[in-house]
Write a protein that holds these residues in place. Sequence first.
Motif, mmCIF file in Angstrom:
data_model
loop_
_atom_site.group_PDB
_atom_site.id
_atom_site.type_symbol
_atom_site.label_atom_id
_atom_site.label_comp_id
_atom_site.label_asym_id
_atom_site.label_seq_id
_atom_site.Cartn_x
_atom_site.Cartn_y
_atom_site.Cartn_z
ATOM 1 N N SER A 1 4.212 19.317 0.877
ATOM 2 C CA SER A 1 3.677 19.262 -0.480
ATOM 3 C C SER A 1 2.369 18.490 -0.461
ATOM 4 O O SER A 1 2.103 17.707 0.454
ATOM 5 N N ILE A 2 1.537 18.729 -1.463
ATOM 6 C CA ILE A 2 0.223 18.091 -1.553
ATOM 7 C C ILE A 2 0.045 17.549 -2.962
ATOM 8 O O ILE A 2 0.281 18.254 -3.951
ATOM 9 N N ARG A 3 -0.363 16.295 -3.058
ATOM 10 C CA ARG A 3 -0.552 15.663 -4.359
ATOM 11 C C ARG A 3 -1.842 16.169 -5.014
ATOM 12 O O ARG A 3 -2.878 16.297 -4.357
ATOM 13 N N LYS A 4 -1.765 16.429 -6.293
ATOM 14 C CA LYS A 4 -2.914 16.931 -7.036
ATOM 15 C C LYS A 4 -4.058 15.923 -7.003
ATOM 16 O O LYS A 4 -3.856 14.719 -7.138
ATOM 17 N N ASP A 5 -5.267 16.427 -6.796
ATOM 18 C CA ASP A 5 -6.506 15.631 -6.791
ATOM 19 C C ASP A 5 -6.563 14.616 -5.660
ATOM 20 O O ASP A 5 -7.350 13.665 -5.710
ATOM 21 N N SER A 6 -5.742 14.787 -4.641
ATOM 22 C CA SER A 6 -5.745 13.872 -3.499
ATOM 23 C C SER A 6 -6.779 14.313 -2.473
ATOM 24 O O SER A 6 -7.274 15.452 -2.504
ATOM 25 N N PRO A 7 -7.138 13.442 -1.525
ATOM 26 C CA PRO A 7 -8.054 13.853 -0.452
ATOM 27 C C PRO A 7 -7.541 15.068 0.306
ATOM 28 O O PRO A 7 -8.328 15.957 0.674
ATOM 29 N N ALA A 8 -6.238 15.145 0.539
ATOM 30 C CA ALA A 8 -5.683 16.284 1.271
ATOM 31 C C ALA A 8 -5.912 17.583 0.523
ATOM 32 O O ALA A 8 -6.288 18.607 1.119
ATOM 33 N N GLN A 9 -5.707 17.563 -0.794
ATOM 34 C CA GLN A 9 -5.919 18.790 -1.572
ATOM 35 C C GLN A 9 -7.391 19.196 -1.575
ATOM 36 O O GLN A 9 -7.727 20.377 -1.407
ATOM 37 N N GLU B 1 0.831 -1.207 0.000
ATOM 38 C CA GLU B 1 0.000 0.000 0.000
ATOM 39 C C GLU B 1 0.860 1.251 0.000
ATOM 40 O O GLU B 1 1.990 1.261 0.510
ATOM 41 N N TYR B 2 0.302 2.320 -0.583
ATOM 42 C CA TYR B 2 0.969 3.626 -0.612
ATOM 43 C C TYR B 2 0.078 4.644 0.088
ATOM 44 O O TYR B 2 -1.114 4.409 0.313
ATOM 45 N N ASP B 3 0.644 5.764 0.439
ATOM 46 C CA ASP B 3 -0.051 6.838 1.150
ATOM 47 C C ASP B 3 -1.402 7.157 0.509
ATOM 48 O O ASP B 3 -1.482 7.445 -0.681
ATOM 49 N N MET B 4 -2.481 7.120 1.312
ATOM 50 C CA MET B 4 -3.836 7.374 0.828
ATOM 51 C C MET B 4 -4.331 8.766 1.192
ATOM 52 O O MET B 4 -5.505 9.087 0.984
ATOM 53 N N SER B 5 -3.428 9.583 1.738
ATOM 54 C CA SER B 5 -3.807 10.921 2.160
ATOM 55 C C SER B 5 -3.488 11.962 1.089
ATOM 56 O O SER B 5 -4.330 12.776 0.738
ATOM 57 N N GLY B 6 -2.251 11.936 0.610
ATOM 58 C CA GLY B 6 -1.865 12.858 -0.454
ATOM 59 C C GLY B 6 -1.056 14.046 -0.006
ATOM 60 O O GLY B 6 -0.840 14.973 -0.780
ATOM 61 N N MET B 7 -0.576 14.017 1.241
ATOM 62 C CA MET B 7 0.270 15.129 1.692
ATOM 63 C C MET B 7 1.605 14.592 2.191
ATOM 64 O O MET B 7 1.695 13.496 2.721
ATOM 65 N N ASN B 8 2.635 15.390 1.967
ATOM 66 C CA ASN B 8 3.965 15.077 2.466
ATOM 67 C C ASN B 8 4.264 16.033 3.610
ATOM 68 O O ASN B 8 4.088 17.250 3.479
ATOM 69 N N ILE B 9 4.677 15.491 4.743
ATOM 70 C CA ILE B 9 4.844 16.288 5.961
ATOM 71 C C ILE B 9 6.317 16.476 6.271
ATOM 72 O O ILE B 9 7.103 15.522 6.240
ATOM 73 N N SER B 10 6.697 17.688 6.568
ATOM 74 C CA SER B 10 8.053 17.999 7.016
ATOM 75 C C SER B 10 8.076 18.029 8.536
ATOM 76 O O SER B 10 7.257 18.698 9.170
ATOM 77 N N VAL B 11 9.009 17.274 9.125
ATOM 78 C CA VAL B 11 9.142 17.214 10.578
ATOM 79 C C VAL B 11 10.389 17.997 10.977
ATOM 80 O O VAL B 11 11.489 17.705 10.510
ATOM 81 N N LYS B 12 10.211 18.978 11.835
ATOM 82 C CA LYS B 12 11.341 19.787 12.277
ATOM 83 C C LYS B 12 11.405 19.796 13.796
ATOM 84 O O LYS B 12 10.386 19.772 14.476
ATOM 85 N N GLN B 13 12.638 19.839 14.295
ATOM 86 C CA GLN B 13 12.840 19.833 15.743
ATOM 87 C C GLN B 13 13.495 21.129 16.188
ATOM 88 O O GLN B 13 14.553 21.499 15.702
ATOM 89 N N ALA B 14 12.850 21.820 17.094
ATOM 90 C CA ALA B 14 13.462 22.942 17.804
ATOM 91 C C ALA B 14 13.424 22.537 19.270
ATOM 92 O O ALA B 14 14.026 21.568 19.666
ATOM 93 N N LYS B 15 12.679 23.265 20.115
ATOM 94 C CA LYS B 15 12.456 22.767 21.472
ATOM 95 C C LYS B 15 11.525 21.569 21.428
ATOM 96 O O LYS B 15 11.662 20.618 22.185
ATOM 97 N N GLU B 16 10.524 21.640 20.533
ATOM 98 C CA GLU B 16 9.615 20.528 20.304
ATOM 99 C C GLU B 16 9.555 20.262 18.803
ATOM 100 O O GLU B 16 10.001 21.073 17.992
ATOM 101 N N TYR B 17 9.014 19.103 18.441
ATOM 102 C CA TYR B 17 8.845 18.780 17.032
ATOM 103 C C TYR B 17 7.628 19.513 16.472
ATOM 104 O O TYR B 17 6.606 19.658 17.146
ATOM 105 N N SER B 18 7.731 19.965 15.222
ATOM 106 C CA SER B 18 6.596 20.563 14.527
ATOM 107 C C SER B 18 6.370 19.810 13.224
ATOM 108 O O SER B 18 7.298 19.205 12.661
ATOM 109 N N PHE B 19 5.133 19.854 12.718
ATOM 110 C CA PHE B 19 4.737 19.046 11.564
ATOM 111 C C PHE B 19 4.060 19.972 10.552
ATOM 112 O O PHE B 19 2.948 20.439 10.773
ATOM 113 N N THR B 20 4.761 20.212 9.450
ATOM 114 C CA THR B 20 4.310 21.177 8.461
ATOM 115 C C THR B 20 4.016 20.481 7.140
ATOM 116 O O THR B 20 4.781 19.608 6.705
ATOM 117 N N VAL B 21 2.909 20.848 6.498
ATOM 118 C CA VAL B 21 2.564 20.291 5.185
ATOM 119 C C VAL B 21 3.585 20.811 4.174
ATOM 120 O O VAL B 21 3.658 22.005 3.898
#
Length: 414
Positions: free
Chosen positions: A347-355, A325-345
């Motif tokens: 990229s988003i796949r065209k015509d995906s549920p996320a878009q 199986e492959y991702d069924m959401s359609g978004m790619n998340i960037s994970v960054k760490q400073a004091k805490e981790y943050s989760f930023t969208v």
Amino acid sequence: MKNTQRGNRLFALLFCLILGTNSLQAQFGFSLPQGEESVEIPYQNFNNLIVLEVTLKNKVTVNLILDTSIEHTILTEKAVGDFLNFRYARKVKLGQSDDQIFYGHVAIDAQMSLSDSVKTAEMSSILVLETDYLNLAGVAGSKVHGLIGYDIFKSFVVEVDQGKSVIRLHKPESFQPTKGYQEFPMQVVERKPFITTEIVFESWEKRKMNFMIKTGASHAVFFEDDSVEYFLPYRNLEVPIGQAFGGEVLGHIGRLRSLNIGNYSLESPLATFAKPEHVDQNESTKKYGDGSIGQGVLQRFSVIYDFHHSKVYLKKNSTFSDSFEYDMSGMNISVKQAKEYSFTVKSIRKDSPAQKSGLQVGDIIESINGEKLTINNYGQYLNLFLTREGKKVILLIRRGDEKIECSYRLARFI
């Protein structure tokens, strides 16, 4: 629960790192206690990757991904190395993007321990990244601090028991495989293992192909040759397949008819196709390999890696026939760490549920289905996006000063 796959997030950057670390000093590797023939070490499964607890200088324990294709141990947290007062012998240029140069530091006193009794010599070398360019937390879905590979495989015959989540380290001179395993020849080229497979493409054309074995990548099959020009499946998606110093690398993902290793046949595996401009042009390994197979395939077996005798042993496990199986959401998340981790969208796949839900690149995800998103539960949501078609997902995101709720249902595209 079905076994799953994500695209290869390490491909482009790790290739640069391997090129940049060939000059590290030789190491003696790990050793077993006197009189012991083998030892069992537990591991954690993060996003289908094998993660070992490794203690540095008997003081700090870090999580390292076990990767058969990594020649030198890599630590992504320089703060750990500085805390341990590592002796940095030299600075290594790893790559460059525009005017930004990326560096690592060679530490020569990084003793490593897999248990109280399985250790390296005190004077052992690892590569410490100046900054965490790899973003392994985003790949593994949990806290990881680097990768380890040949330091272990050059020391032992390594048995990976997927069912019990343990690796068994055997002395090469006395190892004998247990019943039930099939033996296959394995080429070891520049300390990297390759295996011959038969690929059946969508067109039904069959080809014998050599693939590097990469336990540190979660894809199933990754093509780095010209297959994208001739064998790209009609139904495919353009998706992020890796991270280079200059940013995200795009490729395509689709399905093969089958992948055959000896008598083992895996049906409809997902395959990632690199674009020609991103194909590995390293001539010393290019002539041996057409790409790589990762944990998307390997997790379906118990595997024994014998670098010393150029053999690999396979025994299928209970997940062998599970669908890919492959991702069924359609978004790619960037994970960054400073004091805490943050989760930023990212990229988003065209015509995906996320878009279709109204999500935008740059949105910061605060919660999923009412639960605050943290590095400790991020992995379970990666798994959710891969396995639960039709499942409703409710995201609370922060966009500038606003908090917005977006919702959609997961949908299979490949």
